[in-house]
Design a protein around this motif. Structure first.
Motif, PDB file in Angstrom:
ATOM      1  N   SER A  61      61.346  14.756   5.193  1.00 55.91           N
ATOM      2  CA  SER A  61      60.492  14.559   3.643  1.00 55.91           C
ATOM      3  C   SER A  61      59.578  13.383   3.703  1.00 55.91           C
ATOM      4  CB  SER A  61      61.513  13.081   2.721  1.00 55.91           C
ATOM      5  OG  SER A  61      60.800  13.000   1.552  1.00 55.91           O
ATOM      6  N   SER A  65      55.837  15.556   2.242  1.00 59.81           N
ATOM      7  CA  SER A  65      54.468  14.707   1.221  1.00 59.81           C
ATOM      8  C   SER A  65      53.702  14.317   1.813  1.00 59.81           C
ATOM      9  CB  SER A  65      55.345  13.479   0.572  1.00 59.81           C
ATOM     10  OG  SER A  65      57.268  13.449   0.573  1.00 59.81           O
ATOM     11  N   SER A  68      51.449  18.240   2.129  1.00 59.48           N
ATOM     12  CA  SER A  68      51.081  18.971   0.982  1.00 59.48           C
ATOM     13  C   SER A  68      50.094  20.261   1.506  1.00 59.48           C
ATOM     14  CB  SER A  68      50.522  18.109   0.255  1.00 59.48           C
ATOM     15  OG  SER A  68      48.740  17.973   0.578  1.00 59.48           O
ATOM     16  N   ASP A 190      62.581  18.746  -0.464  1.00 62.41           N
ATOM     17  CA  ASP A 190      61.250  18.518   0.660  1.00 62.41           C
ATOM     18  C   ASP A 190      61.692  18.930   2.485  1.00 62.41           C
ATOM     19  OD1 ASP A 190      59.507  17.258  -0.842  1.00 62.41           O
ATOM     20  OD2 ASP A 190      59.679  15.120  -0.266  1.00 62.41           O
ATOM     21  N   SER A 263      54.795   6.110  -3.217  1.00 63.50           N
ATOM     22  CA  SER A 263      55.998   7.416  -2.813  1.00 63.50           C
ATOM     23  C   SER A 263      56.341   7.309  -1.434  1.00 63.50           C
ATOM     24  CB  SER A 263      54.832   9.129  -3.144  1.00 63.50           C
ATOM     25  OG  SER A 263      54.169   8.469  -2.258  1.00 63.50           O
ATOM     26  N   SER A 352      56.596  19.379  -2.678  1.00 64.38           N
ATOM     27  CA  SER A 352      56.873  18.198  -1.592  1.00 64.38           C
ATOM     28  C   SER A 352      56.218  17.169  -2.346  1.00 64.38           C
ATOM     29  CB  SER A 352      56.487  18.115  -0.271  1.00 64.38           C
ATOM     30  OG  SER A 352      55.769  18.522  -0.001  1.00 64.38           O
ATOM     31  N   SER A 353      54.862  17.521  -2.367  1.00 62.91           N
ATOM     32  CA  SER A 353      53.770  15.726  -3.013  1.00 62.91           C
ATOM     33  C   SER A 353      54.088  15.555  -4.345  1.00 62.91           C
ATOM     34  CB  SER A 353      52.215  16.196  -2.120  1.00 62.91           C
ATOM     35  OG  SER A 353      52.484  16.306  -0.699  1.00 62.91           O
ATOM     36  N   SER A 356      57.089  13.741  -5.003  1.00 61.77           N
ATOM     37  CA  SER A 356      57.165  12.684  -4.719  1.00 61.77           C
ATOM     38  C   SER A 356      55.896  11.751  -5.754  1.00 61.77           C
ATOM     39  CB  SER A 356      56.248  12.375  -3.578  1.00 61.77           C
ATOM     40  OG  SER A 356      57.279  13.067  -2.391  1.00 61.77           O
TER      41      SER A 356
END
Length: 575
Positions: A61, A65, A68, A190, A263, A352-353, A356
């Motif tokens: 993850s 994150s 990106s 993620d 995050s 994912s980004s 988060s």
């Protein structure tokens, strides 16, 4: 030369591509629904995963994150335009790992805080904490808008779908599963998405290098254009990529990101012990640095394909960030499903980004702006509020995309803005941890002064670039094999940009890689001076756990379930 111009219809998605692409979005939604169904309604479960997350999903993850879609699109475009100096960046990521794991992360685990900014209240006061929290929210709004805009450019290149339609789809999907499933949904989506990123990128690069003629051809064409550059030791801070800016500037950038960004810190604190969190940090390094390395190699392959007919100069594409999607369609466009797999990888990086960011903003709003005024708020009510905050900020981000659509290159814009804000953030944390005499007046003034200065610098730089300012590391782009195109256009564009640079304010030319370090130094210097002028803090009156010394920063913390001995931290611990 390979034939690179295809008909418009051949450059669009087929049914297999849409199937793979939509399947990735659907799986992300299902993961959110699953964790909403399996999880409890407690705030701790929703925001911190019950502090029971494992090493592998947290590491994956973190990698997803921190990368990106800007890395998957922006880095190849940057290497295509400027050469291979960016390959020094993984070294900066390696050097930041021990600094993050054994200094900042150790502090947060020892205090058992939930929001990283809680440390600032314990060390200084609630005003400094709320200033830092507000600046973090502002940063996340701009950052999330950039990472949403990037994959939408890719999708437009291969499908023709309007950028704002794809932005709306991306925000809707991500906001839904983030608001529904909380941190566990974010972490496990993620984990899925990092494998999609790796699989799609490796597949495209292998096929692309084979079509060109192998690695020897890739290397030779980059070497002949002076793109294989590794030892630029220029000390001029306006030179964009040098060993010093990439390794030293990159070190401070990644340390601020992994060490103080909510995050990221939120994931580390979701693990039961500090050693587990440190192991996940090292695992993340391998995955994240691997993607950066592949993206740099991708830029070399893209140049090797278009070395004598630049799509940007010949107006085949509008922005440099669209060159990777164009390459994908030219390379694997005839193979059903592979273009869809690549775009799914880019969207996975953005998802994912974005997820988060939404999850961390929800926690910041709850812990730093709501719970202090309503300390007796019920747990179920708090969970509903955080879900509402995630949905609200997802909607706000759609409007923010309009502000970032004018940037020159997404990699530059992302690292510039993040570096500007992260410098102020890591500066105030470092001031509290390493300067015992620093007081709240010095911390607050230094934080605001750094943020204002660096935003002026970052925004001024982006405005100058939008008006034609270029940097001195752009390599020659040839158009002599482009059908019906004037081969001298590339040189004319380059010369015009260089003349424009002469009239630009010199500070706006500073490499974006120095932003974090400059911002950090502003806080440390001003914060220390003002603290001494206004009456320094007496170190004897500080809890020693709030200061970073060898005796407490380089030792394992106790399990996350145990309460710290300091009664001040018990008052703000998440229920």
């Amino acid at each position: 030369m390979e034939e690179t111009s295809k008909s418009h219809n051949e450059l669009l998605f087929g049914w297999a591509d849409y199937l793979l692409f939509t399947s990735t979005l659907l799986m992300s939604l299902l993961i959110g629904v699953y964790h909403a169904w399996r999880g409890s309604n407690s705030t701790s479960e929703y925001l911190m995963g019950g502090k029971s997350m494992g090493i592998f999903p947290i590491a994956m993850s973190l990698a997803a994150s921190s990368i990106s879609g800007t890395t998957l699109l922006g880095t190849p475009a940057d290497v295509y335009l400027t050469g291979t100096m960016y390959l020094w960046m993984p070294l900066a990521m390696f050097l930041c790992t021990p600094a993050t794991g054994y200094l900042y992360l150790s502090m947060f685990h020892r205090l058992q805080v939930v929001s990283a900014n809680q440390y600032l209240e314990l060390r200084f006061n609630h005003i400094v904490r709320r200033i830092a929290s507000f600046l973090y929210i502002v940063k996340q709004l701009f950052y999330m808008a950039i990472i949403v805009y990037a994959p939408s450019l890719a999708l437009k290149q291969v499908t023709g779908i309007n950028v704002y339609i794809s932005v709306g789809v991306l925000l809707s999907v991500c906001t839904f599963y983030t608001a529904l499933g909380g941190l566990k949904a974010v972490v496990w989506t993620d984990t899925l998405q990092i494998f999609v990123m790796y699989g799609s990128f490796i597949t495209v690069l292998v096929k692309g290098s084979m079509d060109i003629g192998g690695l020897d051809t890739v290397w030779q064409r980059n070497f002949n254009s002076s793109r294989t550059e590794f030892l630029n030791i220029d000390f001029d801070p306006t030179t964009r990529h040098t060993i010093w800016s990439l390794v030293i500037g990159g070190f401070f950038y990644w340390t601020s990101f992994y060490g103080t960004d909510q995050s990221i810190v939120q994931r580390f604190l979701a693990m039961p012990t500090l050693p587990r969190a440190q192991i996940s940090m090292w695992c993340n390094l391998v995955a994240a640095a691997g993607i950066v390395g592949l993206a740099c190699f991708g830029g070399m392959i893209v140049y090797a394909k278009y070395f004598d007919c630049d799509p940007l100069t010949s107006k085949v594409i509008e922005k440099a960030d669209q060159i990777m999607p164009l390459f994908v369609m030219d390379t694997v466009g005839s193979l059903p499903g592979l273009p869809g797999l690549f775009v799914a990888g880019v969207f996975s990086g953005a998802l994912s980004s974005l997820s988060s960011g939404l999850n961390s903003v929800a926690l910041i709003v709850l812990e730093d702006f709501i719970r202090p005024f309503f300390p007796l708020i019920e747990d179920q009510t708090a969970t509903k509020i955080t879900k509402g905050v995630a949905i609200l900020f997802g909607c706000i981000n759609f409007g923010m995309v309009l502000l970032v659509s004018q940037v020159q290159t997404i990699l530059d814009a992302t690292l510039s803005f993040n570096g500007a804000v992260n410098g102020a953030t890591i500066g105030v944390f470092s001031l509290g941890m390493f300067v015992p005499q620093a007081n709240s007046i010095g911390a607050g003034f230094g934080l605001l002064a750094s943020f204002a200065t660096m935003m002026w610098l970052g925004i001024g730089s982006q405005i100058a670039k939008s008006r034609g300012l270029s940097h001195n590391q752009l390599k020659l782009l040839r158009t002599d094999r482009c059908p019906l195109f004037n081969s001298t256009a590339s040189a004319a564009i380059s010369n015009g940009s260089m003349n424009e640079a002469d009239s630009v304010f010199v500070l706006w030319k500073i490499s974006y890689l120095w932003y974090t370090m400059i911002g950090m130094l502003i806080v440390l210097i001003l914060g220390t001076i003002i603290s001494f002028l206004s009456g320094p803090q007496n170190p004897q009156k500080l809890d020693p756990k709030l200061l970073c010394k060898f005796s407490n920063c380089f030792r394992s913390s106790k399990k996350a379930g145990e309460s710290p001995s300091d009664p001040k931290t018990d008052d703000i611990e998440l229920e």
